[in-house]
Design a protein around this motif. Structure first.
Motif, PDB file in Angstrom:
ATOM      1  N   THR A  68       3.682  -5.532 -14.676  1.00  0.00           N
ATOM      2  CA  THR A  68       5.246  -5.283 -14.395  1.00  0.00           C
ATOM      3  C   THR A  68       5.363  -5.612 -12.663  1.00  0.00           C
ATOM      4  O   THR A  68       4.319  -5.805 -12.246  1.00  0.00           O
ATOM      5  N   SER A  69       6.425  -6.049 -12.414  1.00  0.00           N
ATOM      6  CA  SER A  69       6.796  -6.415 -11.011  1.00  0.00           C
ATOM      7  C   SER A  69       6.896  -5.164 -10.036  1.00  0.00           C
ATOM      8  O   SER A  69       6.888  -5.351  -8.801  1.00  0.00           O
ATOM      9  N   HIS A  70       7.606  -4.206 -10.986  1.00  0.00           N
ATOM     10  CA  HIS A  70       8.012  -3.055 -10.148  1.00  0.00           C
ATOM     11  C   HIS A  70       7.815  -1.667 -10.690  1.00  0.00           C
ATOM     12  O   HIS A  70       8.109  -1.725 -12.085  1.00  0.00           O
ATOM     13  N   ARG A 124       4.481  -3.954   3.346  1.00  0.00           N
ATOM     14  CA  ARG A 124       5.116  -3.256   2.590  1.00  0.00           C
ATOM     15  C   ARG A 124       6.104  -2.526   3.167  1.00  0.00           C
ATOM     16  O   ARG A 124       7.414  -2.300   2.804  1.00  0.00           O
ATOM     17  N   MET A 125       6.054  -1.948   4.200  1.00  0.00           N
ATOM     18  CA  MET A 125       6.990  -1.365   5.048  1.00  0.00           C
ATOM     19  C   MET A 125       8.121  -2.103   5.551  1.00  0.00           C
ATOM     20  O   MET A 125       9.506  -1.617   5.351  1.00  0.00           O
ATOM     21  N   PHE A 126       8.086  -3.483   5.788  1.00  0.00           N
ATOM     22  CA  PHE A 126       9.050  -4.404   6.139  1.00  0.00           C
ATOM     23  C   PHE A 126       9.511  -5.252   4.986  1.00  0.00           C
ATOM     24  O   PHE A 126      10.123  -6.161   5.324  1.00  0.00           O
ATOM     25  N   LYS A 127       8.879  -4.982   3.745  1.00  0.00           N
ATOM     26  CA  LYS A 127       9.299  -5.614   2.454  1.00  0.00           C
ATOM     27  C   LYS A 127       9.360  -7.188   2.965  1.00  0.00           C
ATOM     28  O   LYS A 127      10.547  -7.860   2.717  1.00  0.00           O
ATOM     29  N   MET A 128       8.177  -7.709   3.304  1.00  0.00           N
ATOM     30  CA  MET A 128       8.308  -9.216   3.817  1.00  0.00           C
ATOM     31  C   MET A 128       7.855 -10.099   2.487  1.00  0.00           C
ATOM     32  O   MET A 128       8.038 -11.257   2.596  1.00  0.00           O
ATOM     33  N   VAL A 129       7.591  -9.555   1.358  1.00  0.00           N
ATOM     34  CA  VAL A 129       7.147 -10.271   0.099  1.00  0.00           C
ATOM     35  C   VAL A 129       8.123  -9.690  -0.984  1.00  0.00           C
ATOM     36  O   VAL A 129       8.034  -8.488  -1.353  1.00  0.00           O
ATOM     37  N   GLU A 130       8.414 -10.666  -1.985  1.00  0.00           N
ATOM     38  CA  GLU A 130       9.285 -10.359  -2.995  1.00  0.00           C
ATOM     39  C   GLU A 130       8.348  -9.929  -4.142  1.00  0.00           C
ATOM     40  O   GLU A 130       7.266 -10.777  -4.477  1.00  0.00           O
ATOM     41  N   SER A 131       8.606  -8.762  -4.562  1.00  0.00           N
ATOM     42  CA  SER A 131       7.649  -8.216  -5.649  1.00  0.00           C
ATOM     43  C   SER A 131       7.435  -9.140  -7.104  1.00  0.00           C
ATOM     44  O   SER A 131       6.615  -9.422  -7.659  1.00  0.00           O
ATOM     45  N   THR A 132       8.615  -9.880  -7.297  1.00  0.00           N
ATOM     46  CA  THR A 132       8.872 -10.570  -8.635  1.00  0.00           C
ATOM     47  C   THR A 132       7.964 -11.805  -8.238  1.00  0.00           C
ATOM     48  O   THR A 132       7.162 -12.341  -9.156  1.00  0.00           O
ATOM     49  N   HIS A 133       7.742 -12.240  -7.111  1.00  0.00           N
ATOM     50  CA  HIS A 133       6.846 -13.314  -6.658  1.00  0.00           C
ATOM     51  C   HIS A 133       5.354 -13.163  -6.790  1.00  0.00           C
ATOM     52  O   HIS A 133       4.891 -13.979  -7.325  1.00  0.00           O
ATOM     53  N   LEU A 134       5.246 -11.879  -6.304  1.00  0.00           N
ATOM     54  CA  LEU A 134       4.032 -11.390  -6.487  1.00  0.00           C
ATOM     55  C   LEU A 134       3.436 -11.296  -7.982  1.00  0.00           C
ATOM     56  O   LEU A 134       2.212 -11.821  -8.314  1.00  0.00           O
TER      57      LEU A 134
END
Length: 227
Positions: free
Chosen positions: A98-100, A156-166
């Motif tokens: 899952t992504s999240h 993670r802290m600055f949410k620099m990457v989209e979890s869906t893309h990961l």
């Protein structure tokens, strides 16, 4: 330059990493199989139950009986390191499914900080304790892990990457249909150092949970348990 780093780190290097890690683990299996153990059977009898072995390993990881008995500081640092690293790795492994996950940000941030503090504490303690016979390899793994954790925490802290893309990127690697990972330079450095760390793992004592399992279930069962 960033484009070449993205392609190499996110498409080619994962397969190189998995190959190196797998071959090194297999090499260790053969090495452990043929190492002489003249008295281990008398001291540590084999446990035929797979559940019993896994429970024992988990109990050692979380309770750390040796450090808890002899060195409270090392026990505290080890507990922070183990818990933080296990939770962090579990949150990374969730991208297989899952992504999240709920409360992922809070749990992941706390776990990363615990693992990083434990790693820094190990370095300070190792350097300060003149009784320890330290070498470059002892510091290299810890420094590599600290860099990896620090980059991951910042991302993670600055949410620099989209979890869906990961999640999509991980799925592509696993299904042999790789796609480009997020092109953020800090993320690329994070997964670069993480993969270097993964390739280095089988050559250091950081792989000891696998070694314990292999020694108990494969070697001792075959050598010292008579059916």
């Amino acid at each position: 330059m960033n484009e070449y780093l993205t392609v190499f780190t996110g498409i080619y290097l994962p397969y190189i990493t998995l190959a190196v890690f797998g071959l090194a683990v297999i090499y260790n299996f053969f090495k452990w199989m043929f190492l002489p153990r003249p008295v281990m059977w008398a001291i540590f009898p084999a446990k035929k139950s797979l559940v019993n072995i896994l429970f024992t390993i988990a109990q050692r990881i979380f309770s750390l009986p040796g450090p808890r008995k002899f060195d409270k500081l090392i026990f505290t640092l080890s507990w922070m390191f183990h818990i933080g690293l296990i939770v962090s790795l579990s949150l990374h492994a969730k991208y297989i499914f899952t992504s999240h996950l709920p409360y992922e940000y809070e749990v992941g941030t706390t776990a990363g900080m615990l693992a990083a503090i434990g790693s820094v504490g190990f370095i300070i303690r190792r350097y300060a304790d003149k009784r320890a016979d330290s070498h470059f390899a002892d510091y290299f793994a810890l420094i590599l892990l600290i860099i990896t954790l620090s980059l991951g925490q910042y991302i993670r802290m600055f949410k620099m990457v989209e979890s869906t893309h990961l999640w999509t990127w991980v799925q592509g690697i696993l299904t042999l249909n790789p796609i480009l990972p997020p092109a953020n330079i800090l993320f690329l450095m994070h997964i670069l150092f993480a993969q270097i760390y993964m390739m280095y793992l089988p050559f250091k004592t950081l792989i000891h949970p696998i070694a314990i399992f292999y020694g108990q279930k494969i070697i001792l069962d075959s050598r010292h348990v008579k059916g």
